[in-house]
Write a protein that holds these residues in place. Structure first.
Motif, PDB file in Angstrom:
ATOM      1  N   ARG A 111       0.857  -1.192   0.000  1.00  0.00           N
ATOM      2  CA  ARG A 111       0.000   0.000   0.000  1.00  0.00           C
ATOM      3  C   ARG A 111       0.882   1.228   0.000  1.00  0.00           C
ATOM      4  NH1 ARG A 111      -5.684  -0.009   2.337  1.00  0.00           N
ATOM      5  NH2 ARG A 111      -6.461  -1.990   1.552  1.00  0.00           N
ATOM      6  N   LEU A 112       0.552   2.154  -0.874  1.00  0.00           N
ATOM      7  CA  LEU A 112       1.347   3.365  -1.019  1.00  0.00           C
ATOM      8  C   LEU A 112       0.700   4.503  -0.247  1.00  0.00           C
ATOM      9  CD1 LEU A 112       2.035   2.991  -4.825  1.00  0.00           C
ATOM     10  CD2 LEU A 112       3.482   2.268  -2.929  1.00  0.00           C
ATOM     11  N   PRO A 113       1.503   5.412   0.258  1.00  0.00           N
ATOM     12  CA  PRO A 113       0.939   6.524   1.027  1.00  0.00           C
ATOM     13  C   PRO A 113      -0.080   7.315   0.206  1.00  0.00           C
ATOM     14  CG  PRO A 113       3.342   6.552   1.100  1.00  0.00           C
ATOM     15  CD  PRO A 113       2.948   5.495   0.129  1.00  0.00           C
ATOM     16  N   ALA A 114      -1.118   7.778   0.880  1.00  0.00           N
ATOM     17  CA  ALA A 114      -2.164   8.556   0.206  1.00  0.00           C
ATOM     18  C   ALA A 114      -1.604   9.828  -0.413  1.00  0.00           C
ATOM     19  CB  ALA A 114      -3.282   8.894   1.195  1.00  0.00           C
ATOM     20  N   THR A 115      -0.444  10.264   0.042  1.00  0.00           N
ATOM     21  CA  THR A 115       0.149  11.491  -0.486  1.00  0.00           C
ATOM     22  C   THR A 115       0.965  11.253  -1.749  1.00  0.00           C
ATOM     23  OG1 THR A 115       2.071  11.198   0.928  1.00  0.00           O
ATOM     24  CG2 THR A 115       0.278  12.564   1.782  1.00  0.00           C
ATOM     25  N   ARG A 116       0.992  10.036  -2.241  1.00  0.00           N
ATOM     26  CA  ARG A 116       1.782   9.731  -3.439  1.00  0.00           C
ATOM     27  C   ARG A 116       1.070  10.323  -4.653  1.00  0.00           C
ATOM     28  NH1 ARG A 116       5.683   4.907  -4.640  1.00  0.00           N
ATOM     29  NH2 ARG A 116       5.963   5.229  -6.838  1.00  0.00           N
ATOM     30  N   ASP A 117       1.398  11.554  -4.998  1.00  0.00           N
ATOM     31  CA  ASP A 117       0.705  12.293  -6.039  1.00  0.00           C
ATOM     32  C   ASP A 117       0.926  11.724  -7.429  1.00  0.00           C
ATOM     33  OD1 ASP A 117      -0.349  14.040  -4.194  1.00  0.00           O
ATOM     34  OD2 ASP A 117       1.355  15.406  -4.323  1.00  0.00           O
ATOM     35  N   GLY A 118       2.007  11.028  -7.671  1.00  0.00           N
ATOM     36  CA  GLY A 118       2.290  10.499  -9.000  1.00  0.00           C
ATOM     37  C   GLY A 118       1.200   9.564  -9.501  1.00  0.00           C
ATOM     38  N   VAL A 119       0.670   8.709  -8.635  1.00  0.00           N
ATOM     39  CA  VAL A 119      -0.389   7.784  -9.019  1.00  0.00           C
ATOM     40  C   VAL A 119      -1.655   8.557  -9.346  1.00  0.00           C
ATOM     41  CG1 VAL A 119      -1.836   5.872  -8.232  1.00  0.00           C
ATOM     42  CG2 VAL A 119       0.586   5.931  -7.639  1.00  0.00           C
ATOM     43  N   VAL A 120      -2.013   9.492  -8.492  1.00  0.00           N
ATOM     44  CA  VAL A 120      -3.224  10.284  -8.700  1.00  0.00           C
ATOM     45  C   VAL A 120      -3.099  11.109  -9.980  1.00  0.00           C
ATOM     46  CG1 VAL A 120      -4.654  12.125  -7.741  1.00  0.00           C
ATOM     47  CG2 VAL A 120      -3.759  10.324  -6.252  1.00  0.00           C
ATOM     48  N   ASP A 121      -1.956  11.752 -10.203  1.00  0.00           N
ATOM     49  CA  ASP A 121      -1.762  12.551 -11.409  1.00  0.00           C
ATOM     50  C   ASP A 121      -1.851  11.691 -12.663  1.00  0.00           C
ATOM     51  OD1 ASP A 121      -1.425  14.764  -9.812  1.00  0.00           O
ATOM     52  OD2 ASP A 121       0.775  14.744  -9.940  1.00  0.00           O
ATOM     53  N   ALA A 122      -1.266  10.499 -12.628  1.00  0.00           N
ATOM     54  CA  ALA A 122      -1.315   9.604 -13.788  1.00  0.00           C
ATOM     55  C   ALA A 122      -2.752   9.174 -14.073  1.00  0.00           C
ATOM     56  CB  ALA A 122      -0.430   8.385 -13.551  1.00  0.00           C
ATOM     57  N   GLU A 123      -3.523   8.873 -13.033  1.00  0.00           N
ATOM     58  CA  GLU A 123      -4.916   8.477 -13.243  1.00  0.00           C
ATOM     59  C   GLU A 123      -5.742   9.626 -13.797  1.00  0.00           C
ATOM     60  OE1 GLU A 123      -7.278   6.279 -10.620  1.00  0.00           O
ATOM     61  OE2 GLU A 123      -5.832   4.644 -10.523  1.00  0.00           O
ATOM     62  N   ARG A 124      -5.548  10.818 -13.267  1.00  0.00           N
ATOM     63  CA  ARG A 124      -6.297  11.969 -13.800  1.00  0.00           C
ATOM     64  C   ARG A 124      -6.010  12.166 -15.290  1.00  0.00           C
ATOM     65  NH1 ARG A 124      -5.355  15.179  -8.686  1.00  0.00           N
ATOM     66  NH2 ARG A 124      -7.359  15.045  -7.661  1.00  0.00           N
ATOM     67  N   ALA A 125      -4.741  12.027 -15.666  1.00  0.00           N
ATOM     68  CA  ALA A 125      -4.367  12.180 -17.067  1.00  0.00           C
ATOM     69  C   ALA A 125      -5.013  11.099 -17.930  1.00  0.00           C
ATOM     70  CB  ALA A 125      -2.847  12.149 -17.219  1.00  0.00           C
ATOM     71  N   LEU A 126      -5.013   9.855 -17.447  1.00  0.00           N
ATOM     72  CA  LEU A 126      -5.626   8.767 -18.206  1.00  0.00           C
ATOM     73  C   LEU A 126      -7.123   8.977 -18.381  1.00  0.00           C
ATOM     74  CD1 LEU A 126      -3.843   5.622 -16.760  1.00  0.00           C
ATOM     75  CD2 LEU A 126      -3.830   6.367 -19.138  1.00  0.00           C
ATOM     76  N   TYR A 127      -7.812   9.317 -17.305  1.00  0.00           N
ATOM     77  CA  TYR A 127      -9.247   9.538 -17.408  1.00  0.00           C
ATOM     78  C   TYR A 127      -9.558  10.763 -18.269  1.00  0.00           C
ATOM     79  CZ  TYR A 127     -10.066   5.832 -14.076  1.00  0.00           C
ATOM     80  OH  TYR A 127     -10.105   4.605 -13.460  1.00  0.00           O
ATOM     81  N   GLY A 128      -8.703  11.764 -18.252  1.00  0.00           N
ATOM     82  CA  GLY A 128      -8.883  12.929 -19.118  1.00  0.00           C
ATOM     83  C   GLY A 128      -8.774  12.549 -20.579  1.00  0.00           C
TER      84      GLY A 128
END
Length: 196
Positions: free
Chosen positions: A165-182
């Motif tokens: 499990r990765l820390p909730a603050t790991r922005d790289g995963v969130v940024d990559a998902e936002r880009a994919l969904y965009g």
């Protein structure tokens, strides 16, 4: 004698931590193999289903982004129904027996803000559980939901899995998902052209 050189699959590397050859499974991808490798992926709201036939030492992983399916593009593993069918069919072609398949499922974290009423992670997690139940494929392990991203390693020959499990603050995963969904939102709704 003519010996052909077989290129390693895309995403192949030697994982020094795991001390094994590994293959990265990216979003909207899947792979089945009987080789002694670990399949590795990084999940946020996406889900990875890891299937294996213990009698053959054959396994595989998919990484889907959205629940359901797309009848216009049944070859796209970004949709859960398509990703599951593609992986199961590939394993059956390699000799797996449907009644021996076992599943481990991971991901479905609600890591994207702004999706509170019907979060995509929750929908993905619910989809994979319902799908496997309908197909009579037993889930022997799962780590679904919550709000954290995960790194998953699946050893196809043994069915062994590791989850970090990765820390909730790991922005790289969130940024990559936002880009994919965009990119998905801008992709054409039908046809053979897919912008990715």
């Amino acid at each position: 004698m003519n010996s052909a050189v077989i290129a390693p699959p895309a995403g192949s590397y030697y994982d020094a931590t795991l001390k094994t050859h590994a293959i990265r499974i990216l979003p909207a991808d899947y792979l089945a193999t009987d080789q002694p490798v670990a399949l590795v992926t990084l999940l946020g709201s996406c889900v990875a289903a890891c299937l294996y036939d213990p009698a053959l030492g054959l396994g595989g992983m998919n990484h889907f982004m959205l629940p359901g399916g797309d009848v216009n593009d049944a070859t796209s593993a970004r949709y859960g129904a398509n990703a599951m069918e593609l992986l199961i069919n590939d394993m059956l072609k390699r000799g797996a027996r449907r009644q021996r398949l076992l599943a481990k499922v991971f991901g479905g974290g609600n890591v994207l803000s702004g999706f509170h009423s019907d979060p995509i992670g929750t929908r993905n997690a619910g989809f994979v559980v319902d799908y496997l139940r309908a197909e009579n494929i037993r889930v022997v392990a799962s780590d679904l939901g919550d709000n954290q991203a995960r790194k998953v390693c699946f050893f196809v020959q043994t069915g062994r899995s590791l989850v970090k499990r990765l820390p909730a603050t790991r922005d790289g995963v969130v940024d990559a998902e936002r880009a994919l969904y965009g990119r998905l939102a801008r992709a054409p709704a039908a046809g053979t052209v897919e912008l990715f």
